[in-house]
Motif scaffolding. Structure first.
Motif, short mmCIF file in Angstrom:
data_model
loop_
_atom_site.label_atom_id
_atom_site.label_comp_id
_atom_site.label_asym_id
_atom_site.label_seq_id
_atom_site.Cartn_x
_atom_site.Cartn_y
_atom_site.Cartn_z
N GLY A 101 -4.40 -13.09 9.14
CA GLY A 101 -5.15 -11.91 8.70
C GLY A 101 -4.98 -11.72 7.21
O GLY A 101 -4.74 -10.62 6.73
N ARG B 30 -10.38 -3.15 5.21
CA ARG B 30 -9.94 -3.13 6.62
C ARG B 30 -9.15 -1.86 6.93
O ARG B 30 -8.37 -1.39 6.07
N THR C 77 -5.97 -11.76 3.08
CA THR C 77 -7.04 -11.06 2.36
C THR C 77 -8.17 -12.01 1.97
O THR C 77 -9.15 -11.58 1.37
N ASP D 275 0.82 -1.22 0.00
CA ASP D 275 0.00 0.00 0.00
C ASP D 275 0.85 1.27 0.00
O ASP D 275 0.48 2.29 0.57
N VAL E 93 -1.47 -3.93 6.97
CA VAL E 93 -2.78 -4.56 7.17
C VAL E 93 -2.55 -6.00 7.59
O VAL E 93 -1.64 -6.63 7.08
N VAL F 12 3.30 -12.94 6.31
CA VAL F 12 3.75 -12.48 5.00
C VAL F 12 2.79 -13.04 3.95
O VAL F 12 1.92 -13.85 4.27
N THR F 13 2.98 -12.63 2.71
CA THR F 13 2.20 -13.24 1.64
C THR F 13 2.99 -14.44 1.12
O THR F 13 4.07 -14.76 1.64
N ASN G 225 -5.09 -10.23 -4.19
CA ASN G 225 -4.86 -9.66 -2.84
C ASN G 225 -4.40 -8.20 -2.95
O ASN G 225 -4.54 -7.42 -2.02
N ALA G 226 -3.86 -7.83 -4.10
CA ALA G 226 -3.35 -6.46 -4.28
C ALA G 226 -4.49 -5.49 -4.57
O ALA G 226 -5.55 -5.89 -5.03
N GLN H 196 2.12 -5.92 -3.13
CA GLN H 196 2.50 -6.01 -1.70
C GLN H 196 3.82 -5.26 -1.48
O GLN H 196 4.08 -4.32 -2.20
P1 IMP Z 1 -2.43 -12.89 1.59
O1 IMP Z 1 -1.53 -12.25 0.58
O2 IMP Z 1 -3.89 -12.70 1.28
O3 IMP Z 1 -2.07 -14.33 1.83
O4 IMP Z 1 -2.21 -12.15 3.00
C1 IMP Z 1 -0.99 -12.27 3.72
C2 IMP Z 1 -0.64 -10.93 4.39
O5 IMP Z 1 -0.31 -9.98 3.39
C3 IMP Z 1 -1.81 -10.31 5.18
O6 IMP Z 1 -1.28 -9.62 6.29
C4 IMP Z 1 -2.41 -9.31 4.20
O7 IMP Z 1 -3.08 -8.25 4.84
C5 IMP Z 1 -1.13 -8.83 3.51
N1 IMP Z 1 -1.39 -8.33 2.16
C6 IMP Z 1 -1.65 -9.05 1.06
N2 IMP Z 1 -1.79 -8.24 0.00
C7 IMP Z 1 -1.60 -6.99 0.42
C8 IMP Z 1 -1.57 -5.72 -0.23
O8 IMP Z 1 -1.74 -5.59 -1.45
N3 IMP Z 1 -1.33 -4.65 0.57
C9 IMP Z 1 -1.08 -4.76 1.89
N4 IMP Z 1 -1.09 -5.92 2.54
C10 IMP Z 1 -1.34 -7.03 1.81
#
Ligand code: IMP
Length: 426
Positions: A126, A304, A128, A13, A274, A239-240, A38-39, A225
């Protein structure tokens, strides 16, 4: 700009979408190299706001080809909706391509992630909930064969792959979580209509990138990310599941490190995160709320509220090293307009010892005490300023301090969401 990587220097972000859009004006090809829906990248043109999740932020430039590379994971339902949304607003998407080899986020990935995060409760990551982790897990597992983007062109093959996947996924859904299994028909019916619409964008992504390199085209590699959400370099396990760091551009697109000429690290003038995990400079009080309100710090993808805090110079320095950054784009400087003084973290103290880079063991990072320096605020709006020389001396000093802490010069300063609110420093 021959070959430039745009990478997030914090926890996502940072405003990468805006910077990529600006660089895309001069580019032939913009390539998203990792992550999926997720982005949430926001691009504002002429006061009109475009929120992009999957599609690269160069899409608003019709002469620039936009590729989602093999390192990304694609949810065909999200992609279809995003393409339809853009077309409805007059953006053709004729310049969009998706790599054959990108893995596909399927309904069972989202279901399993939802059940897993629910089961973890407050101890969860936590995420997305976009199915990103389970899709990358299947990619690494290799068998049973997961669905890749080119598989979406063939109904028979897609059904076969779903059948193989559900034999395993339903064991988890039924026996680990006590939930009803998914049927092949329901999953196929959910995905096939979208697959028919998006599969025409499929291409040999490796060839497109290699041919563009050989033809000396100008390429921007767009990360999603941020550095500290990287699976290897970030604050594991919060982490992602992919590689946002600049090196991820090599893996995700199939180029060698020497092909990269420039790495622009996007760093917000303060810090946000986040989801769960350590955030050393977090302010859970009024100051954090002020940053959240002024910076509109609510997730583009999930809505969020983002956790907010002060700029972390240790994070900036470490991220610059991890990415081999050649310059920094400082974004959202205007969010700090009202402050009389601005704390900046210049080091960490742990058990009486000073650290100047982020410790790689996250439990150590949880113990650090940020050491702050107070910089003078400028207390005037920056949004209408277009040149470095117009910035008040305090704002210049703030930007210069970021460069000093990171050990990398600043090449871009952004003072608002609009394309025009951007200073390109010589
Ligand atoms: P995931 O990528 O959905 O598996 O989430 C893993 C972690 O990365 C979580 O803490 C999410 O909030 C964070 N996250 C994933 N994508 C973003 C993004 O584009 N911006 C900020 N945080 C992200």
């Amino acid at each position: 700009m021959a070959c430039t990587v745009v990478v997030g220097g914090q926890w996502g972000d940072e405003g990468k979408g805006k910077i990529t859009d600006i660089l895309a004006e001069q580019a032939d090809l913009v390539v998203r190299y990792q992550g999926g829906s997720n982005a949430g990248h926001t691009v504002v043109v002429g006061g009109e706001e475009f929120k992009l999740h999957l599609i690269p932020s160069g899409i608003l430039h019709p002469d620039c080809t936009c590729l989602m590379a093999g390192g990304t994971v694609i949810d065909p339902l999200v992609l279809r909706d995003e393409i339809e949304g853009l077309k409805a607003r007059g953006v053709s998407c004729d310049n969009l391509r998706v790599s054959y080899t990108a893995h596909v986020v399927m309904p069972y990935h989202k279901r399993i992630e939802e059940l897993a995060e629910q089961a973890r409760g407050r101890g969860g990551i936590g995420t997305t909930l976009r199915g990103i982790g389970p899709a990358y897990t299947d990619k690494a597992a290799r068998m049973p064969r997961p669905v890749r983007f080119r598989d979406l062109t063939d109904a028979h093959r897609l059904r076969e792959l779903i059948t193989g996947q559900l034999e395993h996924k339903n064991i988890i859904i039924e026996h680990q979580y006590g939930q009803p299994p998914l049927t092949v028909d329901e999953v196929f019916q959910q995905v096939w209509p979208a697959a028919q619409e998006v599969s025409s964008y499929a291409t040999d992504g490796h060839r497109l990138v290699q041919d563009s390199l050989r033809a000396r085209k100008r390429i921007v590699f767009e990360g999603a990310q941020g550095t500290f959400l990287d699976l290897d370099c970030g604050t594991y396990p919060f982490v992602t599941s992919s590689h946002p760091v600049a090196g991820g551009a090599c893996l995700g697109t199939g180029i060698g490190p020497t092909a990269i000429d420039e790495v622009i690290m996007v760093t917000k003038a303060y810090t946000t995160r986040v989801g769960a995990g350590v955030l050393p400079t977090e302010d859970e009080g009024d100051a954090g709320q002020l940053l959240r309100d002024h910076g509109h710090e609510y997730g583009t993808t999930t809505g969020r509220p983002r956790r907010c805090g002060w700029l972390d110079g240790v994070v900036a320095r470490t991220a610059a090293m991890l990415n081999g950054a050649t310059s920094i784009a400082v974004t959202k400087l205007d969010v700090l307009d009202s402050l009389a003084t601005i704390p900046v973290c210049v080091g960490y103290e742990i058990d009486g010892v000073m650290l100047d880079i982020v410790p790689s063991w996250p439990e150590d990072l949880e113990k650090v005490k940020p050491v702050y320096e107070e910089l003078a605020g400028w207390q005037q709006p920056l949004g209408d300023m277009r040149k470095w020389d117009q910035l008040p001396s305090q704002a210049q000093a703030y930007v210069e301090r970021i460069a000093e802490l990171a050990g990398v010069p600043v090449s871009i300063v952004s003072v608002g969401q609009g394309r025009e609110q951007t200073m390109l420093l010589g």
